[in-house]
Scaffold this motif. Structure first.
Motif, short mmCIF file in Angstrom:
data_model
loop_
_atom_site.label_atom_id
_atom_site.label_comp_id
_atom_site.label_asym_id
_atom_site.label_seq_id
_atom_site.Cartn_x
_atom_site.Cartn_y
_atom_site.Cartn_z
N ARG A 65 0.81 -1.22 0.00
CA ARG A 65 0.00 0.00 0.00
C ARG A 65 0.84 1.27 0.00
NH1 ARG A 65 -4.15 2.18 4.66
NH2 ARG A 65 -5.53 3.34 3.28
N HIS A 66 1.93 1.27 0.79
CA HIS A 66 2.74 2.49 0.94
C HIS A 66 4.19 2.31 0.50
CE1 HIS A 66 -0.57 4.36 3.05
NE2 HIS A 66 -0.59 3.40 3.95
N MET A 109 1.38 9.73 23.33
CA MET A 109 0.61 8.68 23.99
C MET A 109 -0.56 8.17 23.14
SD MET A 109 2.21 8.39 26.94
CE MET A 109 1.12 7.64 28.13
N HIS A 110 -0.53 8.44 21.86
CA HIS A 110 -1.55 7.88 20.96
C HIS A 110 -0.97 7.86 19.55
CE1 HIS A 110 -2.59 11.77 19.10
NE2 HIS A 110 -2.49 12.28 20.31
N VAL A 111 -1.62 7.15 18.65
CA VAL A 111 -1.15 7.08 17.26
C VAL A 111 -1.57 8.35 16.53
CG1 VAL A 111 -1.26 5.77 15.11
CG2 VAL A 111 -1.35 4.57 17.29
N ARG A 112 -0.62 9.00 15.90
CA ARG A 112 -0.91 10.26 15.22
C ARG A 112 -1.80 10.03 14.00
NH1 ARG A 112 2.45 14.46 16.87
NH2 ARG A 112 4.30 13.83 18.07
N LYS A 113 -2.64 11.04 13.71
CA LYS A 113 -3.47 10.97 12.52
C LYS A 113 -2.60 10.97 11.27
CE LYS A 113 -7.90 12.97 13.84
NZ LYS A 113 -8.88 14.06 13.57
N GLY A 114 -3.01 10.16 10.29
CA GLY A 114 -2.28 10.10 9.04
C GLY A 114 -1.14 9.09 9.03
N THR A 115 -0.93 8.38 10.16
CA THR A 115 0.12 7.36 10.18
C THR A 115 -0.17 6.28 9.13
OG1 THR A 115 0.50 7.71 12.55
CG2 THR A 115 1.30 5.65 11.61
N ARG A 116 0.82 6.00 8.33
CA ARG A 116 0.61 5.05 7.23
C ARG A 116 0.57 3.62 7.78
NH1 ARG A 116 5.23 6.62 3.13
NH2 ARG A 116 6.36 6.76 5.10
N MET A 117 -0.59 2.98 7.59
CA MET A 117 -0.79 1.64 8.10
C MET A 117 -1.50 0.80 7.04
SD MET A 117 -2.01 2.75 11.94
CE MET A 117 -1.91 1.11 12.64
N ALA A 118 -1.73 -0.47 7.37
CA ALA A 118 -2.45 -1.34 6.44
C ALA A 118 -3.91 -0.88 6.34
CB ALA A 118 -2.39 -2.78 6.94
#
Length: 235
Positions: free
Chosen positions: A151-152, A179-188
């Motif tokens: 995907r990336h 302390m959290h996953v940032r918006k826009g983090t490239r994931m599956a």
């Protein structure tokens, strides 16, 4: 927003042609039109100026003659031929005096341009000229749920030195702060199947008698998918 005129079409596939210098040019063949104006919208009636156009007819049903004789008038025959289409849509297409269309889109235009069109009018491929630039809107190929490698274009982990069942994973997705996953983090996730606009593609050739437009380069979507071709916004 692109307020230039356009036409609807269906992607046939890619091929190549040879230009005047003998160079090979990759092109995408698109069956464009004829499109029918289904509705004309103005600021007074609908709050904005646009035309609604349709492309690619639904095939009529094969109705036996004894049943067709019972149809009452032109509207009755129309309902028999296209009984698989919902009644509201049948009436909408019937008012435009055309067969139901598989692909319908609105094109925003200026008030002066909208005034030049009327319901039932045909728009053909000859509205596009050879050498002009266009924007093509289509839906990209859907590849389902894919991982970050596909995907990336992530690089894979090394295959040795202790790496165990972690070769196609995405790695770290955060740290102690925030302390959290940032918006826009490239994931599956979902890959493809999105509306994409490719701008400033050059028209290599127009074969109006065959309703064909040859566009230089590639356009979104698989063969057989529908696209919108509009005069380029930035050129």
């Amino acid at each position: 927003m692109n307020h230039n005129m356009g036409i609807l079409g269906q992607k046939i596939g890619m091929t190549r042609i040879f230009d005047e210098a003998g160079a090979s040019v990759p092109v995408t063949a698109v069956r464009a039109g004829p499109c029918v104006v289904l509705q004309v919208k103005t600021k007074d009636s609908d709050g904005y100026d646009a035309i609604q156009i349709g492309f690619d007819d639904y095939k009529p049903r094969n109705v036996p003659d004894d049943i067709r004789k019972k149809a009452q008038g032109k509207l009755g025959e129309y309902d028999l031929d296209h009984s698989r289409i919902t009644k509201p849509l049948r009436r909408h297409f019937f008012k435009a005096d055309t067969a139901p269309k598989r692909f319908v889109r609105e094109i925003r235009l200026s008030a002066d341009e909208v005034a030049t069109y009327e319901k039932g009018q045909e728009i053909k491929a000859d509205m596009i000229e050879k050498g002009q630039f266009v924007d093509v809107v289509g839906t990209s190929k859907g590849r389902g749920f894919t991982g970050v490698i596909k995907r990336h274009n992530f690089r894979m982990f090394q295959a040795t030195h202790g790496t165990h069942e972690w070769r196609r994973h995405g790695g770290s997705i955060g740290c102690r702060k925030p302390m959290h996953v940032r918006k826009g983090t490239r994931m599956a996730g979902q890959h493809g199947n999105k509306r994409i606009t490719v701008q400033n593609l050059k028209i290599a050739d127009v074969k109006a008698e065959q309703d064909l437009i040859l566009i230089r380069g590639g356009i979104p979507g698989p063969n057989g998918s529908y696209v919108v071709i509009r005069t380029a916004l930035k050129r």
